[in-house]
Design a protein around this motif. Structure first.
Motif, PDB file in Angstrom:
ATOM      1  N   SER A   1       0.859  -1.195   0.000  1.00  0.00           N
ATOM      2  CA  SER A   1       0.000   0.000   0.000  1.00  0.00           C
ATOM      3  C   SER A   1       0.891   1.240   0.000  1.00  0.00           C
ATOM      4  CB  SER A   1      -0.904   0.003   1.234  1.00  0.00           C
ATOM      5  OG  SER A   1      -0.157   0.301   2.394  1.00  0.00           O
ATOM      6  N   ALA A   2       0.292   2.368  -0.292  1.00  0.00           N
ATOM      7  CA  ALA A   2       1.051   3.625  -0.307  1.00  0.00           C
ATOM      8  C   ALA A   2       1.673   3.900   1.061  1.00  0.00           C
ATOM      9  CB  ALA A   2       0.152   4.783  -0.740  1.00  0.00           C
TER      10      ALA A   2
ATOM     11  N   GLU B   1       6.740   5.714  -5.790  1.00  0.00           N
ATOM     12  CA  GLU B   1       5.354   5.870  -6.265  1.00  0.00           C
ATOM     13  C   GLU B   1       5.267   5.557  -7.756  1.00  0.00           C
ATOM     14  OE1 GLU B   1       1.655   6.641  -7.550  1.00  0.00           O
ATOM     15  OE2 GLU B   1       2.168   6.332  -5.461  1.00  0.00           O
TER      16      GLU B   1
ATOM     17  N   GLY C   1       3.480   2.234  -7.620  1.00  0.00           N
ATOM     18  CA  GLY C   1       2.091   2.703  -7.569  1.00  0.00           C
ATOM     19  C   GLY C   1       1.170   2.038  -8.580  1.00  0.00           C
ATOM     20  N   PRO C   2       1.579   1.905  -9.855  1.00  0.00           N
ATOM     21  CA  PRO C   2       0.669   1.303 -10.835  1.00  0.00           C
ATOM     22  C   PRO C   2       0.223  -0.123 -10.479  1.00  0.00           C
ATOM     23  CG  PRO C   2       2.396   2.506 -11.968  1.00  0.00           C
ATOM     24  CD  PRO C   2       2.773   2.470 -10.508  1.00  0.00           C
ATOM     25  N   CYS C   3       1.112  -0.944  -9.988  1.00  0.00           N
ATOM     26  CA  CYS C   3       0.733  -2.305  -9.588  1.00  0.00           C
ATOM     27  C   CYS C   3      -0.180  -2.249  -8.368  1.00  0.00           C
ATOM     28  CB  CYS C   3       1.975  -3.145  -9.309  1.00  0.00           C
ATOM     29  SG  CYS C   3       1.609  -4.870  -8.951  1.00  0.00           S
ATOM     30  N   MET C   4       0.143  -1.383  -7.425  1.00  0.00           N
ATOM     31  CA  MET C   4      -0.667  -1.242  -6.218  1.00  0.00           C
ATOM     32  C   MET C   4      -2.107  -0.853  -6.573  1.00  0.00           C
ATOM     33  SD  MET C   4      -0.323   1.608  -3.223  1.00  0.00           S
ATOM     34  CE  MET C   4      -0.921   2.835  -4.378  1.00  0.00           C
ATOM     35  N   ARG C   5      -2.256   0.014  -7.573  1.00  0.00           N
ATOM     36  CA  ARG C   5      -3.584   0.482  -7.974  1.00  0.00           C
ATOM     37  C   ARG C   5      -4.277  -0.458  -8.962  1.00  0.00           C
ATOM     38  NH1 ARG C   5      -0.394   5.130  -8.023  1.00  0.00           N
ATOM     39  NH2 ARG C   5      -0.155   5.002 -10.287  1.00  0.00           N
TER      40      ARG C   5
ATOM     41  N   GLU D   1      -3.271  -1.094 -12.021  1.00  0.00           N
ATOM     42  CA  GLU D   1      -3.095  -0.618 -13.395  1.00  0.00           C
ATOM     43  C   GLU D   1      -2.109  -1.482 -14.174  1.00  0.00           C
ATOM     44  OE1 GLU D   1      -3.683   3.920 -11.735  1.00  0.00           O
ATOM     45  OE2 GLU D   1      -1.797   3.393 -12.704  1.00  0.00           O
TER      46      GLU D   1
END
Length: 189
Positions: free
Chosen positions: A15-16, A45, A49-53, A55
């Motif tokens: 997570s972030a 990020e 970030g893209p994998c976390m979201r 995307e």
């Protein structure tokens, strides 16, 4: 971990809120040498970030040993990353549903204590349940990264090939070993 009991391994998606911890781990020399990521908050990020979201395909998983965060494991189907697969198929035949892992232990005080092989074994066992179509796990590793490929061997994986692949780090020559393990009970055709 000779003579000591192995910890219980658990994991969850990154997570972030985990990014500051990841920044610190990526800055550690034993991690940075092989992962070659920038470790600023903005870079983490951008890269994670893209994998976390959702995307990008695959999973970035924060790994815990007895509830303490110790490292990162990435897990994916190899066919979800065509540029990576293109390199790999020059060395081996890759089954359509083959899974792959990438990993590190972040805290340098926890390296060399048997956690890596145990963590890899735990994730491979979980992969058979969480990726029910996966018939094998295939992991390429830089040939110069002896601690990593020794961890794979201790986790029960077998070297099946070696040869050139695009290196993750400009410090590497691109020579890789390829390790694999088949799903238990799988009959080779």
């Amino acid at each position: 971990m000779t003579g000591a009991s192995l910890p219980e391994f658990t994991w969850r998606r990154l997570s972030a809120a985990d990014f500051p911890l990841l920044c610190g781990w990526l800055a550690q020399p034993h991690v940075h040498r092989w992962w070659n990521h920038e470790f600023t908050p903005e870079a983490v990020e951008r890269d994670f970030g893209p994998c976390m979201r959702g995307e990008e395909p695959g999973e970035d998983l924060l790994i815990f040993a007895d509830a303490e965060p110790i490292g990162l494991m990435q897990r994916c189907r190899l066919t979800d990353f065509p540029e990576y697969l293109e390199d790999l198929v020059k060395l081996i035949t890759v089954p359509t549903e083959a899974a792959s892992l990438d990993y590190f232990i972040g805290d340098p005080q926890r390296v060399g204590r048997g956690l890596g092989p145990a963590m890899i074994r735990a994730m491979i066992a979980a992969t058979w349940f969480e990726y029910p179509l996966a018939d094998c796990v295939i992991i390429p590793v830089a040939a110069k990264n002896r601690p990593s490929w020794r961890a794979l061997e201790k986790a029960g994986m077998h070297r099946i090939a070696e040869g050139p692949m695009t290196p993750d780090s400009p410090a590497d020559d691109g020579h890789h070993y390829v390790y694999a393990i088949d799903r238990p009970g799988r009959v080779n055709a």
